[in-house]
Design a protein around this motif. Structure first.
Motif, short mmCIF file in Angstrom:
data_model
loop_
_atom_site.label_atom_id
_atom_site.label_comp_id
_atom_site.label_asym_id
_atom_site.label_seq_id
_atom_site.Cartn_x
_atom_site.Cartn_y
_atom_site.Cartn_z
N PRO A 194 24.46 -32.32 10.46
CA PRO A 194 24.77 -33.69 10.04
C PRO A 194 25.84 -34.35 10.91
O PRO A 194 25.81 -35.56 11.13
N VAL A 195 26.79 -33.55 11.40
CA VAL A 195 27.82 -34.11 12.29
C VAL A 195 27.19 -34.61 13.57
O VAL A 195 27.47 -35.74 14.02
N PHE A 196 26.34 -33.81 14.17
CA PHE A 196 25.64 -34.26 15.37
C PHE A 196 24.76 -35.47 15.05
O PHE A 196 24.61 -36.37 15.88
N GLY A 197 24.18 -35.49 13.84
CA GLY A 197 23.36 -36.63 13.45
C GLY A 197 24.17 -37.92 13.39
O GLY A 197 23.73 -38.98 13.85
N MET A 198 25.36 -37.85 12.81
CA MET A 198 26.22 -39.02 12.74
C MET A 198 26.64 -39.50 14.13
O MET A 198 26.72 -40.70 14.40
N LEU A 199 26.89 -38.54 15.02
CA LEU A 199 27.26 -38.90 16.38
C LEU A 199 26.11 -39.60 17.10
O LEU A 199 26.31 -40.60 17.81
N THR A 200 24.88 -39.10 16.91
CA THR A 200 23.74 -39.71 17.59
C THR A 200 23.34 -41.04 16.97
O THR A 200 22.61 -41.81 17.59
N ASP A 201 23.80 -41.33 15.75
CA ASP A 201 23.60 -42.66 15.19
C ASP A 201 24.47 -43.70 15.91
O ASP A 201 24.13 -44.89 15.95
N ARG A 202 25.58 -43.26 16.44
CA ARG A 202 26.49 -44.17 17.16
C ARG A 202 26.20 -44.20 18.66
O ARG A 202 26.25 -45.25 19.29
N TRP A 203 25.93 -43.03 19.22
CA TRP A 203 25.64 -42.94 20.65
C TRP A 203 24.42 -42.03 20.84
O TRP A 203 24.43 -40.88 20.41
N ALA A 204 23.39 -42.55 21.47
CA ALA A 204 22.23 -41.71 21.77
C ALA A 204 22.64 -40.62 22.76
O ALA A 204 23.33 -40.88 23.74
N MET A 205 22.23 -39.39 22.48
CA MET A 205 22.60 -38.25 23.33
C MET A 205 21.37 -37.42 23.65
O MET A 205 21.24 -36.27 23.21
N PRO A 206 20.42 -37.97 24.40
CA PRO A 206 19.20 -37.21 24.71
C PRO A 206 19.47 -35.92 25.45
O PRO A 206 18.67 -34.98 25.38
N TRP A 207 20.60 -35.83 26.14
CA TRP A 207 20.93 -34.60 26.87
C TRP A 207 21.16 -33.42 25.94
O TRP A 207 21.16 -32.26 26.38
N LEU A 208 21.35 -33.70 24.63
CA LEU A 208 21.52 -32.61 23.68
C LEU A 208 20.26 -31.75 23.55
O LEU A 208 20.35 -30.59 23.15
N LEU A 209 19.10 -32.30 23.89
CA LEU A 209 17.87 -31.51 23.78
C LEU A 209 17.89 -30.31 24.72
O LEU A 209 17.77 -29.16 24.28
N PRO A 210 18.05 -30.52 26.04
CA PRO A 210 18.09 -29.33 26.91
C PRO A 210 19.34 -28.47 26.73
O PRO A 210 19.25 -27.24 26.76
N THR A 220 18.84 -45.59 22.87
CA THR A 220 19.64 -46.44 22.00
C THR A 220 19.51 -45.99 20.57
O THR A 220 18.39 -45.76 20.11
N PRO A 221 20.59 -45.84 19.81
CA PRO A 221 20.48 -45.42 18.41
C PRO A 221 19.64 -46.40 17.60
O PRO A 221 19.45 -47.56 17.97
N SER A 222 19.17 -45.96 16.45
CA SER A 222 18.27 -46.75 15.62
C SER A 222 18.95 -47.98 15.04
O SER A 222 20.15 -48.02 14.85
N ALA A 223 18.13 -48.99 14.76
CA ALA A 223 18.64 -50.23 14.17
C ALA A 223 18.92 -50.04 12.69
O ALA A 223 18.54 -49.05 12.08
N GLY A 224 19.57 -51.02 12.09
CA GLY A 224 19.95 -50.91 10.70
C GLY A 224 18.80 -51.20 9.74
O GLY A 224 17.71 -51.57 10.14
N GLY A 225 19.09 -51.09 8.44
CA GLY A 225 18.11 -51.35 7.40
C GLY A 225 18.75 -51.11 6.06
O GLY A 225 19.95 -50.85 5.96
N ASP A 226 17.96 -51.26 4.99
CA ASP A 226 18.46 -51.05 3.64
C ASP A 226 18.37 -49.58 3.28
O ASP A 226 17.27 -49.01 3.19
N ASP A 227 19.51 -48.96 3.06
CA ASP A 227 19.56 -47.53 2.74
C ASP A 227 19.42 -47.29 1.24
O ASP A 227 20.00 -48.02 0.43
N ASP A 228 18.66 -46.26 0.89
CA ASP A 228 18.54 -45.81 -0.50
C ASP A 228 19.26 -44.46 -0.58
O ASP A 228 18.64 -43.40 -0.50
#
Length: 392
Positions: free
Chosen positions: A61-77, A193-201
């Motif tokens: 979840p920490v990495f998830g929160m970081l990738t919501d702010r900054w895309a980090m495709p290099w994390l895959l390799p 680019t990180p995902s755009a916003g929306g209505d969260d449930d």
């Protein structure tokens, strides 16, 4: 450039996912060898799985929160390589502390990989349930191959051969690179680019997360002890144990694809409810039905538990559209990690009673998941509007 290119990207991502999740399966597959060569009890052996699971459950979840702010495709390799290096080093030396440290490194690599890879797979597959199911299939294949690869490498010699297990990580890292380059070019930068916003449930997402935790408890509990348990139940020795673990992981491949196909006809919540009901019967069969029939119930358990696997990922992303990375880190990560937190408790109970007694509480876990899914709505989502869709 359209469907063919998209299918190629998903195929490469699925293959890379297989290389990563192979290392989660490898940790469980190494447990019997740690028990045999180092005389670990059930509690100590399950602590090795805990080291991976605890770090993954917190870090994803920490990495998830970081990738919501900054895309980090290099994390895959990078995540792929770390996952392989940790497992490769785990068989070296006799120190329990070092073994925990090495598998923890592997867990961090796996944690870094999953949230960003789920976001990239969503872009490559245009939000399709089927595309995500194929991406998930790759991870399940990796799980299934893990006990066979570990048995081939370690079973023919000793734990000193674990450095050879780094090879799939190198292959997986190489597979990531062309996909990331292609997505970046076609999307004009949208893939980075990180995902755009929306209505969260948020309320529904919390309920979904609890259901994922219950599922992970039963799956990780079985993956940790099923090899040892089947060896006790069936007169087949190491072969029987490896076959049971292989079935547990291979059935997930069938379940993931089946889940995506069913979700295209019915809604994801309904499909998940029915799969958890089947899981109750299947897990009960694994624990209490005697004789070779245990192999059938192991396979049925795997299929039933994996039908909702990719569906839970896309549900989480749709419940939290403004935080796709966080949603992926929790759902995809917790699905394969938090269950390990219950491992030492099951191991301790098995040490003082028996494996059958320790595994019996797992029957209740899919019941709880089913109850939680009865409280969830199917989100209404309009999928077409993404830049990646225009260029794919």
């Amino acid at each position: 450039m359209g469907p063919v290119r998209r299918n190629t990207s998903i195929s490469l991502l699925a293959a890379g996912h297989a290389c990563v999740d192979l290392y989660q399966g490898a940790v469980a597959a190494l447990v019997p060898f740690f028990v045999a060569e180092r005389d670990y009890g059930y509690a100590l052996a399950s602590g090795i799985v805990l080291a991976v699971s605890l770090l993954s459950s917190v870090a994803q979840p920490v990495f998830g929160m970081l990738t919501d702010r900054w895309a980090m495709p290099w994390l895959l390799p990078v995540g792929t390589v770390l996952g392989g290096v940790g497992v490769a080093l785990s068989g070296l030396g006799d120190s329990y502390g070092l073994t925990l440290a090495f598998v923890a490194i592997s867990g961090i690599g796996v944690a870094a990989y999953h949230p960003e890879s789920a976001r990239v797979a969503r872009l490559a597959g245009r939000g399709s349930h089927s595309a995500m199911s194929w991406f998930s299939l790759g991870g399940n294949v990796g799980f299934a191959v893990a006990p066979l690869l570990v048995s081939l490498v370690v079973g023919q010699g000793s734990l000193r051969w674990t450095p050879l297990l780094v090879l799939p990580a190198l292959v997986g890292a190489a597979l990531c690179v062309p996909v990331l380059r292609a997505l970046g070019r076609r999307a004009g930068g949208a893939a980075t680019t990180p995902s755009a916003g929306g209505d969260d449930d948020v309320a529904s997402f919390v309920k979904l997360s609890l259901a994922v935790v219950c599922r992970s408890v039963v799956f990780i509990g079985l993956s940790t002890f099923i090899s040892l348990y089947v060896r006790q139940r069936v007169d087949g020795g190491d072969t029987a144990g490896t076959a049971a673990l292989f079935l547990l992981f291979l059935g997930g491949a069938v379940g993931s694809v089946l889940g995506g196909s069913l979700a295209d006809r019915y809604d994801r919540v309904r499909v998940s409810r029915w799969s958890y009901l089947v899981s109750v019967v299947a897990v009960a069969g694994v624990v209490h039905v005697p004789g070779p029939a245990v192999f059938f119930f192991v396979a049925l358990t795997s299929v039933a538990l994996y039908v909702p696997f990719s569906l839970q990922v896309t549900l989480g992303q749709d419940y939290l559209p403004s935080r796709v990375g966080t949603a992926s880190g929790v759902t995809l990560g917790l699905t394969v990690s938090v269950g390990g937190l219950a491992g030492p408790l099951l191991g301790r109970l098995a040490d003082v009673t028996s494996l059958r007694t320790a595994l019996t509480p797992l029957i209740a876990m899919p019941v709880l998941s089913w109850l939680l899914f009865r409280l969830l709505p199917e989100p209404a989502v309009d999928r077409p509007a993404t830049p990646a869709r225009q260029g794919a």
